[in-house]
Write a protein that holds these residues in place. Structure first.
Motif, PDB file in Angstrom:
ATOM      1  N   SER A   7       0.849  -1.189   0.000  1.00 31.60           N
ATOM      2  CA  SER A   7       0.000   0.000   0.000  1.00 31.60           C
ATOM      3  C   SER A   7       0.881   1.234   0.000  1.00 31.60           C
ATOM      4  CB  SER A   7      -0.919   0.012   1.229  1.00 31.60           C
ATOM      5  OG  SER A   7      -0.169   0.035   2.415  1.00 31.60           O
ATOM      6  N   GLY A   8       0.280   2.369  -0.358  1.00 31.59           N
ATOM      7  CA  GLY A   8       0.975   3.633  -0.242  1.00 31.59           C
ATOM      8  C   GLY A   8       1.414   4.268  -1.541  1.00 31.59           C
ATOM      9  N   GLY A   9       1.261   3.593  -2.656  1.00 26.70           N
ATOM     10  CA  GLY A   9       1.632   4.213  -3.921  1.00 26.70           C
ATOM     11  C   GLY A   9       0.657   5.301  -4.309  1.00 26.70           C
ATOM     12  N   GLY A  10       0.983   6.018  -5.390  1.00 22.10           N
ATOM     13  CA  GLY A  10       0.089   7.072  -5.849  1.00 22.10           C
ATOM     14  C   GLY A  10       0.807   8.098  -6.682  1.00 22.10           C
ATOM     15  N   LEU A  11       0.130   9.240  -6.838  1.00 23.21           N
ATOM     16  CA  LEU A  11       0.644  10.351  -7.636  1.00 23.21           C
ATOM     17  C   LEU A  11       1.116  11.463  -6.717  1.00 23.21           C
ATOM     18  CD1 LEU A  11       0.975  11.862 -10.360  1.00 23.21           C
ATOM     19  CD2 LEU A  11      -1.411  12.586 -10.088  1.00 23.21           C
ATOM     20  N   VAL A  12       2.302  11.975  -6.981  1.00 23.17           N
ATOM     21  CA  VAL A  12       2.861  13.039  -6.154  1.00 23.17           C
ATOM     22  C   VAL A  12       3.673  13.963  -7.046  1.00 23.17           C
ATOM     23  CG1 VAL A  12       4.942  11.720  -5.573  1.00 23.17           C
ATOM     24  CG2 VAL A  12       4.129  13.507  -4.016  1.00 23.17           C
ATOM     25  N   GLN A  13       3.764  15.217  -6.651  1.00 21.58           N
ATOM     26  CA  GLN A  13       4.579  16.163  -7.402  1.00 21.58           C
ATOM     27  C   GLN A  13       6.050  15.978  -7.060  1.00 21.58           C
ATOM     28  OE1 GLN A  13       3.001  20.095  -6.565  1.00 21.58           O
ATOM     29  NE2 GLN A  13       1.721  20.012  -8.399  1.00 21.58           N
ATOM     30  N   VAL A 101      14.865 -19.913   4.709  1.00 22.56           N
ATOM     31  CA  VAL A 101      15.177 -21.089   3.881  1.00 22.56           C
ATOM     32  C   VAL A 101      15.271 -20.694   2.411  1.00 22.56           C
ATOM     33  CG1 VAL A 101      14.256 -22.759   5.511  1.00 22.56           C
ATOM     34  CG2 VAL A 101      12.738 -21.784   3.762  1.00 22.56           C
ATOM     35  N   ALA A 102      15.476 -19.383   2.199  1.00 21.29           N
ATOM     36  CA  ALA A 102      15.785 -18.828   0.874  1.00 21.29           C
ATOM     37  C   ALA A 102      14.629 -18.853  -0.112  1.00 21.29           C
ATOM     38  CB  ALA A 102      17.021 -19.475   0.277  1.00 21.29           C
ATOM     39  N   ARG A 103      13.400 -19.008   0.369  1.00 21.13           N
ATOM     40  CA  ARG A 103      12.268 -18.850  -0.542  1.00 21.13           C
ATOM     41  C   ARG A 103      12.028 -17.361  -0.742  1.00 21.13           C
ATOM     42  NH1 ARG A 103       7.310 -22.012   1.833  1.00 21.13           N
ATOM     43  NH2 ARG A 103       7.808 -20.570   3.548  1.00 21.13           N
ATOM     44  N   GLN A 104      11.690 -16.993  -1.992  1.00 26.69           N
ATOM     45  CA  GLN A 104      11.509 -15.596  -2.335  1.00 26.69           C
ATOM     46  C   GLN A 104      10.059 -15.339  -2.721  1.00 26.69           C
ATOM     47  OE1 GLN A 104      14.919 -13.877  -4.678  1.00 26.69           O
ATOM     48  NE2 GLN A 104      15.451 -16.032  -4.892  1.00 26.69           N
ATOM     49  N   PHE A 105       9.580 -14.198  -2.317  1.00 27.34           N
ATOM     50  CA  PHE A 105       8.196 -13.820  -2.587  1.00 27.34           C
ATOM     51  C   PHE A 105       8.143 -12.381  -3.083  1.00 27.34           C
ATOM     52  CE2 PHE A 105       6.765 -17.596  -0.490  1.00 27.34           C
ATOM     53  CZ  PHE A 105       7.646 -17.782   0.558  1.00 27.34           C
ATOM     54  N   TRP A 106       7.165 -12.126  -3.928  1.00 25.39           N
ATOM     55  CA  TRP A 106       6.999 -10.789  -4.501  1.00 25.39           C
ATOM     56  C   TRP A 106       5.571 -10.298  -4.278  1.00 25.39           C
ATOM     57  CZ3 TRP A 106      11.054  -8.125  -6.516  1.00 25.39           C
ATOM     58  CH2 TRP A 106      12.211  -8.855  -6.824  1.00 25.39           C
ATOM     59  N   GLY A 107       5.457  -8.991  -4.069  1.00 23.62           N
ATOM     60  CA  GLY A 107       4.143  -8.378  -4.026  1.00 23.62           C
ATOM     61  C   GLY A 107       3.614  -8.147  -5.427  1.00 23.62           C
ATOM     62  N   GLN A 108       2.384  -7.663  -5.503  1.00 22.85           N
ATOM     63  CA  GLN A 108       1.737  -7.481  -6.799  1.00 22.85           C
ATOM     64  C   GLN A 108       2.174  -6.192  -7.482  1.00 22.85           C
ATOM     65  OE1 GLN A 108       0.369  -6.803  -3.911  1.00 22.85           O
ATOM     66  NE2 GLN A 108      -0.762  -4.870  -4.103  1.00 22.85           N
ATOM     67  N   GLY A 109       2.829  -5.321  -6.736  1.00 31.01           N
ATOM     68  CA  GLY A 109       3.301  -4.058  -7.302  1.00 31.01           C
ATOM     69  C   GLY A 109       2.355  -2.905  -7.018  1.00 31.01           C
ATOM     70  N   THR A 110       2.937  -1.759  -6.764  1.00 29.80           N
ATOM     71  CA  THR A 110       2.148  -0.549  -6.544  1.00 29.80           C
ATOM     72  C   THR A 110       2.765   0.584  -7.371  1.00 29.80           C
ATOM     73  OG1 THR A 110       1.216   0.931  -4.853  1.00 29.80           O
ATOM     74  CG2 THR A 110       3.444   0.132  -4.457  1.00 29.80           C
ATOM     75  N   GLN A 111       1.915   1.327  -8.060  1.00 26.18           N
ATOM     76  CA  GLN A 111       2.396   2.371  -8.960  1.00 26.18           C
ATOM     77  C   GLN A 111       2.756   3.629  -8.186  1.00 26.18           C
ATOM     78  OE1 GLN A 111       2.754   2.350 -12.525  1.00 26.18           O
ATOM     79  NE2 GLN A 111       3.782   4.308 -12.110  1.00 26.18           N
ATOM     80  N   VAL A 112       3.922   4.153  -8.483  1.00 23.05           N
ATOM     81  CA  VAL A 112       4.346   5.460  -7.973  1.00 23.05           C
ATOM     82  C   VAL A 112       4.594   6.349  -9.181  1.00 23.05           C
ATOM     83  CG1 VAL A 112       6.156   6.742  -6.783  1.00 23.05           C
ATOM     84  CG2 VAL A 112       5.340   4.560  -5.848  1.00 23.05           C
ATOM     85  N   THR A 113       3.880   7.474  -9.218  1.00 23.02           N
ATOM     86  CA  THR A 113       4.019   8.410 -10.327  1.00 23.02           C
ATOM     87  C   THR A 113       4.399   9.774  -9.775  1.00 23.02           C
ATOM     88  OG1 THR A 113       2.363   7.211 -11.626  1.00 23.02           O
ATOM     89  CG2 THR A 113       2.902   9.460 -12.314  1.00 23.02           C
ATOM     90  N   VAL A 114       5.517  10.299 -10.263  1.00 23.77           N
ATOM     91  CA  VAL A 114       6.011  11.602  -9.822  1.00 23.77           C
ATOM     92  C   VAL A 114       5.886  12.565 -10.992  1.00 23.77           C
ATOM     93  CG1 VAL A 114       7.911  12.876  -8.805  1.00 23.77           C
ATOM     94  CG2 VAL A 114       7.608  10.442  -8.266  1.00 23.77           C
ATOM     95  N   SER A 115       5.083  13.588 -10.811  1.00 21.10           N
ATOM     96  CA  SER A 115       4.875  14.566 -11.874  1.00 21.10           C
ATOM     97  C   SER A 115       5.849  15.721 -11.725  1.00 21.10           C
ATOM     98  CB  SER A 115       3.444  15.096 -11.843  1.00 21.10           C
ATOM     99  OG  SER A 115       3.190  15.762 -10.633  1.00 21.10           O
TER     100      SER A 115
END
Length: 116
Positions: A7-13, A101-115
């Motif tokens: 959580s926490g992504g979004g559009l920011v200047q 035990v070296a297993r790796q996991f990834w989130g689904q991704g969150t968009q960060v846009t800087v204008s």
């Protein structure tokens, strides 16, 4: 089933700040490394920051001094405080976890846009 909830992504200047959070759910083994990567279209996913259980951190040169990674081990949660954001920080940010035990996991991704 392991799930990383971001959580926490979004559009920011440009010059602004954002804080990303990622909570690891259903992780059975203890977590070793937590972190963030980012990716823009046509480019490979790149490291932004990592933090180990003992608190040691690694940052990409491009974000040093502007981004701060932290974690709450009790909550299996990692944070990325992003300050002084630039247009080149625009990307999809992915949470990353590696357990002991070296297993790796990834989130689904969150968009960060800087204008600019």
């Amino acid at each position: 089933q392991v799930q990383l909830v971001e959580s926490g992504g979004g559009l920011v200047q440009a010059g602004g700040s954002l804080r990303l959070s990622c909570a690891g759910l259903g992780i059975i083994f203890s977590i070793n490394v937590m972190g963030w990567y980012r990716q823009t279209p046509g480019k490979q996913r790149e490291l932004v920051a990592l933090i180990r259980t003992d608190g040691r951190t690694n940052y990409a040169d491009s974000v040093k001094g502007r981004f701060t990674i932290s974690r709450d081990n009790d909550k299996n949660t990692v944070y990325l405080q992003m300050n002084s954001l630039k247009s080149e920080d625009t990307a999809v940010y992915y949470c990353y976890v590696m357990d002991v035990v070296a297993r790796q996991f990834w989130g689904q991704g969150t968009q960060v846009t800087v204008s600019s």
